[in-house]
Write a protein that holds these residues in place. Structure first.
Motif, PDB file in Angstrom:
ATOM      1  N   ALA A 123       3.045   4.742  -1.149  1.00 36.31           N
ATOM      2  CA  ALA A 123       1.589   4.580  -1.168  1.00 36.31           C
ATOM      3  C   ALA A 123       1.199   3.183  -1.627  1.00 36.31           C
ATOM      4  CB  ALA A 123       0.956   5.633  -2.078  1.00 36.31           C
ATOM      5  N   GLY A 124       1.999   2.555  -2.455  1.00 31.08           N
ATOM      6  CA  GLY A 124       1.717   1.205  -2.936  1.00 31.08           C
ATOM      7  C   GLY A 124       1.660   1.147  -4.448  1.00 31.08           C
ATOM      8  N   ASN A 125       1.638  -0.071  -4.964  1.00 34.29           N
ATOM      9  CA  ASN A 125       1.701  -0.287  -6.410  1.00 34.29           C
ATOM     10  C   ASN A 125       0.508  -1.099  -6.923  1.00 34.29           C
ATOM     11  OD1 ASN A 125       4.225   1.009  -6.512  1.00 34.29           O
ATOM     12  ND2 ASN A 125       5.261  -0.887  -5.960  1.00 34.29           N
ATOM     13  N   GLN A 126      -0.679  -0.884  -6.360  1.00 36.37           N
ATOM     14  CA  GLN A 126      -1.847  -1.654  -6.759  1.00 36.37           C
ATOM     15  C   GLN A 126      -2.816  -0.875  -7.657  1.00 36.37           C
ATOM     16  OE1 GLN A 126      -0.765  -1.512  -3.421  1.00 36.37           O
ATOM     17  NE2 GLN A 126       0.288  -3.442  -3.705  1.00 36.37           N
ATOM     18  N   ASN A 127      -2.460   0.352  -8.071  1.00 34.94           N
ATOM     19  CA  ASN A 127      -3.359   1.196  -8.856  1.00 34.94           C
ATOM     20  C   ASN A 127      -4.717   1.280  -8.162  1.00 34.94           C
ATOM     21  OD1 ASN A 127      -4.343   2.834 -10.956  1.00 34.94           O
ATOM     22  ND2 ASN A 127      -5.031   1.066 -12.136  1.00 34.94           N
ATOM     23  N   SER A 128      -4.687   1.643  -6.876  1.00 33.78           N
ATOM     24  CA  SER A 128      -5.879   1.579  -6.038  1.00 33.78           C
ATOM     25  C   SER A 128      -6.004   2.825  -5.167  1.00 33.78           C
ATOM     26  CB  SER A 128      -5.770   0.345  -5.128  1.00 33.78           C
ATOM     27  OG  SER A 128      -6.799   0.331  -4.170  1.00 33.78           O
ATOM     28  N   ALA A 129      -7.258   3.166  -4.858  1.00 33.09           N
ATOM     29  CA  ALA A 129      -7.525   4.249  -3.909  1.00 33.09           C
ATOM     30  C   ALA A 129      -7.830   3.685  -2.520  1.00 33.09           C
ATOM     31  CB  ALA A 129      -8.686   5.102  -4.400  1.00 33.09           C
ATOM     32  N   SER A 130      -7.655   2.379  -2.326  1.00 35.58           N
ATOM     33  CA  SER A 130      -7.913   1.758  -1.024  1.00 35.58           C
ATOM     34  C   SER A 130      -6.915   2.246   0.008  1.00 35.58           C
ATOM     35  CB  SER A 130      -7.821   0.234  -1.142  1.00 35.58           C
ATOM     36  OG  SER A 130      -8.835  -0.261  -1.978  1.00 35.58           O
ATOM     37  N   ASP A 131      -7.249   2.029   1.264  1.00 30.97           N
ATOM     38  CA  ASP A 131      -6.425   2.517   2.373  1.00 30.97           C
ATOM     39  C   ASP A 131      -5.322   1.513   2.727  1.00 30.97           C
ATOM     40  OD1 ASP A 131      -8.366   0.736   3.276  1.00 30.97           O
ATOM     41  OD2 ASP A 131      -8.699   1.792   5.161  1.00 30.97           O
ATOM     42  N   TYR A 132      -4.275   1.497   1.904  1.00 31.99           N
ATOM     43  CA  TYR A 132      -3.135   0.617   2.158  1.00 31.99           C
ATOM     44  C   TYR A 132      -2.249   1.222   3.239  1.00 31.99           C
ATOM     45  CZ  TYR A 132      -4.101  -2.576  -1.641  1.00 31.99           C
ATOM     46  OH  TYR A 132      -4.669  -3.526  -2.444  1.00 31.99           O
ATOM     47  N   TYR A 133      -1.993   0.421   4.262  1.00 33.53           N
ATOM     48  CA  TYR A 133      -1.153   0.841   5.376  1.00 33.53           C
ATOM     49  C   TYR A 133       0.239   0.257   5.205  1.00 33.53           C
ATOM     50  CZ  TYR A 133      -5.190   2.619   7.865  1.00 33.53           C
ATOM     51  OH  TYR A 133      -6.270   3.351   8.234  1.00 33.53           O
ATOM     52  N   PRO A 134       1.213   0.840   5.821  1.00 30.69           N
ATOM     53  CA  PRO A 134       1.221   1.956   6.751  1.00 30.69           C
ATOM     54  C   PRO A 134       1.096   3.342   6.115  1.00 30.69           C
ATOM     55  CG  PRO A 134       3.071   0.479   7.195  1.00 30.69           C
ATOM     56  CD  PRO A 134       2.464   0.061   5.904  1.00 30.69           C
ATOM     57  N   ALA A 135       1.200   3.456   4.784  1.00 28.51           N
ATOM     58  CA  ALA A 135       1.181   4.784   4.150  1.00 28.51           C
ATOM     59  C   ALA A 135      -0.092   5.565   4.473  1.00 28.51           C
ATOM     60  CB  ALA A 135       1.331   4.654   2.640  1.00 28.51           C
ATOM     61  N   TYR A 136      -1.204   4.875   4.661  1.00 33.27           N
ATOM     62  CA  TYR A 136      -2.483   5.537   4.918  1.00 33.27           C
ATOM     63  C   TYR A 136      -2.600   6.036   6.359  1.00 33.27           C
ATOM     64  CZ  TYR A 136      -7.516   6.345   4.370  1.00 33.27           C
ATOM     65  OH  TYR A 136      -8.756   6.915   4.293  1.00 33.27           O
ATOM     66  N   TYR A 137      -1.735   5.564   7.236  1.00 32.71           N
ATOM     67  CA  TYR A 137      -1.786   5.940   8.655  1.00 32.71           C
ATOM     68  C   TYR A 137      -1.453   7.421   8.819  1.00 32.71           C
ATOM     69  CZ  TYR A 137      -0.738   5.888  13.655  1.00 32.71           C
ATOM     70  OH  TYR A 137      -0.711   6.159  15.003  1.00 32.71           O
ATOM     71  N   SER A 138      -2.176   8.092   9.697  1.00 27.85           N
ATOM     72  CA  SER A 138      -2.027   9.547   9.866  1.00 27.85           C
ATOM     73  C   SER A 138      -0.639   9.959  10.368  1.00 27.85           C
ATOM     74  CB  SER A 138      -3.097  10.075  10.817  1.00 27.85           C
ATOM     75  OG  SER A 138      -2.943   9.505  12.114  1.00 27.85           O
ATOM     76  N   GLY A 139       0.120   9.053  10.925  1.00 25.58           N
ATOM     77  CA  GLY A 139       1.455   9.378  11.425  1.00 25.58           C
ATOM     78  C   GLY A 139       2.542   9.302  10.368  1.00 25.58           C
ATOM     79  N   THR A 140       2.154   9.051   9.133  1.00 26.77           N
ATOM     80  CA  THR A 140       3.139   8.930   8.055  1.00 26.77           C
ATOM     81  C   THR A 140       2.887   9.952   6.954  1.00 26.77           C
ATOM     82  OG1 THR A 140       1.879   7.383   6.666  1.00 26.77           O
ATOM     83  CG2 THR A 140       3.217   6.423   8.437  1.00 26.77           C
ATOM     84  N   VAL A 141       3.881  10.101   6.097  1.00 30.53           N
ATOM     85  CA  VAL A 141       3.740  10.869   4.868  1.00 30.53           C
ATOM     86  C   VAL A 141       3.762   9.839   3.742  1.00 30.53           C
ATOM     87  CG1 VAL A 141       4.820  12.554   3.330  1.00 30.53           C
ATOM     88  CG2 VAL A 141       4.937  12.872   5.819  1.00 30.53           C
ATOM     89  N   ALA A 142       2.690   9.782   2.941  1.00 35.43           N
ATOM     90  CA  ALA A 142       2.616   8.823   1.834  1.00 35.43           C
ATOM     91  C   ALA A 142       3.166   9.453   0.569  1.00 35.43           C
ATOM     92  CB  ALA A 142       1.168   8.388   1.617  1.00 35.43           C
ATOM     93  N   VAL A 143       3.934   8.674  -0.184  1.00 32.71           N
ATOM     94  CA  VAL A 143       4.458   9.153  -1.459  1.00 32.71           C
ATOM     95  C   VAL A 143       4.055   8.175  -2.551  1.00 32.71           C
ATOM     96  CG1 VAL A 143       6.400  10.431  -0.478  1.00 32.71           C
ATOM     97  CG2 VAL A 143       6.695   8.037  -1.076  1.00 32.71           C
ATOM     98  N   ALA A 144       3.723   8.716  -3.719  1.00 31.20           N
ATOM     99  CA  ALA A 144       3.302   7.905  -4.857  1.00 31.20           C
ATOM    100  C   ALA A 144       4.331   8.013  -5.975  1.00 31.20           C
ATOM    101  CB  ALA A 144       1.938   8.381  -5.348  1.00 31.20           C
TER     102      ALA A 144
END
Length: 159
Positions: A123-144
């Motif tokens: 999901a990313g390491n920015q402590n953010s709820a913004s839509d960081y891609y590619p994790a935000y893309y509907s074709g992926t599974v995002a993990v935090a």
């Protein structure tokens, strides 16, 4: 029992892991290997920050990888226009961040999914709820990231 479920689901499966040579990626590789998965570790570097990643996804899908675990993503501020000191020329600087996904990456994810594969992104390491891609893309599974207590790590993206 989570370990039993992983062994049942992953035994004999082929998984491609980018960034699997160190850090979190290496930890993921070790867990998947213990669960019986066949692993394909991919390191992709090119002329730009994202060169080679799309090709790695397509290669993994073509080689039969069923899960692709990726620990990279866009972290910049987005496209911007800048002028040189004389003011006579303009150039577009691509510093991609929230809300951006390169078409070749999107196409590679879609291709991987069409081969019945699962694409996982950090999901990313920015402590953010913004839509960081590619994790935000509907074709992926995002993990935090989580702490030992099982709560979101302070640096991990969320949302």
């Amino acid at each position: 029992d989570v370990n039993h479920e992983i062994e049942t689901n992953l035994s004999g499966r082929v998984i491609i892991v980018t960034g699997g040579t160190r850090g979190i990626g290496l930890g993921i590789v070790r867990v998947l290997a213990r669960a019986g998965a066949k692993l394909m570790i991919s390191v992709a570097f090119g002329k730009t920050a994202v060169d080679g990643f799309a090709e790695a996804l397509v290669y993994g899908a073509d080689m039969g990888a069923q899960i692709s675990s990726n620990s990279w993503g866009y972290t910049g501020t987005g496209p911007r226009i800048s002028r040189d000191l004389t003011g006579k020329t303009m150039k577009i600087v691509i510093d991609v961040g929230p809300g951006f996904i390169a078409q070749n990456i999107k196409d590679a994810i879609d291709y991987y999914n069409s081969k019945k594969g699962i694409v996982v992104f950090a999901a990313g390491n920015q402590n953010s709820a913004s839509d960081y891609y590619p994790a935000y893309y509907s074709g992926t599974v995002a993990v935090a990231a989580v702490t030992d207590a099982g709560v979101r790590a302070s640096f991990s993206n969320y949302g």
